[in-house]
Design a protein around this motif. Structure first.
Motif: not given
Length: 445
Positions: A271-276, A375-389
């Protein structure tokens, strides 16, 4: 041959250049042009010097003096003539205050060039008289951002020093230009004023406030020290199964015991292991935030995540919306990569970001980040309350399969919450300290 023929064959004598009438005229014209150019340059320099020392009140006084002389002598009004001469004497007296040479040694000193928002930063101005004579007192000015720190420096004898301290306000995140230090000599009325800049301009970086996040908070990222992925490979550290040998497999991967039992070549599969690779995307679009407080909280969240990843020596990319020029808007992705080599450089770049109505919203920012950062493993999207689901789900769909997407919604003074929508994790925080607990809940989920 007769004398007439000899005379006809003799060439005429050469006329020296410049001795004819046309030559003298050309030299005169050239000299006149050169004189006019020099006179124009000198007049321009003189006008620049005069305009640099005359204040708006001084220009008004010059206008009154000129108008008074014109009206007084044209119409014979003695009152206007008196006003003109009185104003002229006043201007001459004011110019006497500018006579003299400022031979100071002035230095601007800041104890630090990077602070966290809200901290007090004292600056100091040192002035020394290196000459053998007493120098007159002048006004010392230090531009501090949009403000101005002013000091009244007394006259200094030979070798004397003068120093004063000013406080730089850091109530708001940003990059504050300080200096250069100026000395100003002016008359008491304020008709004339001469400024001299002495030191270079320095920049004070006011960093956003960050919170310490434990390494375990980001431990759900798959890397060499964590859990392997579901992708299979022929060479890694996590054994998965055995399979039959196919052409092209490496011989060192053959499992000889299984080969002896089955009578067929069997090779190991892993099983392949990746660098985060952690990515933090900060939206700068005004439409994604309800007010300025939400945006400042979002900047602090992005800084906290990036600083923790840098301290853990992880591969991290911090990106923000960019506003490309109109000419390049179709070619540029509208993405700005912030420096992540060190903690200080990342916070320096975050000190200069600001909201813009032309910046990409979070959904388009996610598309540009997925196309640019590999090569993204985890992405954080930082925004405000005006952004809808719906917008967040659209943003999460921009990333390839297998990328964990975490949306952090910044809404000051709200109760923190966590919810899972398909493959998207949504965190809502009201205070910066809520980030630590919310990330721990995300890992547990």
């Amino acid at each position: 041959m007769d004398a007439g023929a000899v005379t006809a064959l003799t060439p005429p004598a050469a006329v020296p250049v410049g001795t004819s009438g046309d030559g003298r005229l050309a030299e005169t014209v050239a000299a006149g042009v050169r004189f006019a150019r020099e006179a124009s340059a000198r007049a321009t320099r003189a006008l620049h010097v005069v305009s640099s020392v005359v204040t708006p009140l001084g220009w008004a006084a010059l206008t009154v003096v000129g108008a008074s002389f014109l009206v007084g002598y044209a119409l014979g009004w003695t009152e206007f003539i008196v006003i003109g001469w009185a104003g002229l004497v006043l201007l001459v007296a004011a110019s006497c205050f500018l006579i003299g040479r400022n031979a100071f040694e002035i230095h601007l000193h800041l104890p630090v060039d990077r602070v966290v928002v809200g901290e007090r930063v004292p600056g100091q101005v040192n002035v020394r008289n290196p000459t053998r004579r007493r120098l007159p007192g002048v006004g010392v000015e230090v531009p501090v951002g949009a403000g101005l720190a002013e000091f009244a420096m007394p006259s200094l004898a030979r070798g004397e020093d003068f120093s004063d301290v000013f406080i730089v306000p850091t109530r708001k995140r940003g990059v504050i230009p300080i200096g250069p230090v100026r000395t100003a000599r002016a008359d008491p009325i304020g008709l004339l004023r001469r400024e001299v800049a002495w030191s270079e301009q320095v920049s004070l970086f006011v960093h956003p406030r960050t919170v310490s996040i434990p390494s375990m908070s980001t431990g759900f990222i798959r890397d060499l020290e964590g859990n392997p992925t579901r992708d299979l490979t022929n060479s890694d550290v996590s054994f998965h199964a055995l399979r039959e040998y196919v052409a092209g497999d490496e011989r060192r991967a053959i499992h000889w015991k299984s080969t002896a039992k089955t009578g067929r070549f069997m090779v190991r599969q892993f099983e392949e292991s990746r660098r985060s690779h952690l990515m933090v995307a900060l939206s700068l679009a005004e439409s994604d935030y309800a007010d300025e407080d939400e945006f400042e909280l979002a900047v602090s969240v992005a800084g906290s995540l990036g600083v923790r990843a840098i301290r853990d020596a992880r591969t991290v990319s911090v990106v923000a919306s960019a506003v490309p020029p109109d000419s390049n808007r179709r070619r540029m992705p509208g993405l700005r990569s912030l420096r992540t080599l060190t903690r200080a450089r990342l916070l320096d770049d975050l000190s200069g970001v600001d909201r813009s109505s032309a910046a990409l919203p979070v959904s388009e920012l996610a598309r540009a980040a997925a196309d640019t950062v590999a090569g993204i493993s985890v992405a954080f999207l930082v925004c405000g309350s005006a952004t809808t689901l719906t917008q967040l789900r659209t943003a999460a769909s921009r990333f390839p399969a297998g990328v964990d997407v975490v949306a952090v919604i910044c809404a000051p003074e709200t109760v923190p919450s966590f919810r899972r929508v398909a493959e998207l994790s949504v965190l809502t925080i009201g205070y910066l300290e809520d980030l630590q607990h919310s990330l721990a809940r995300t890992k547990a989920a």
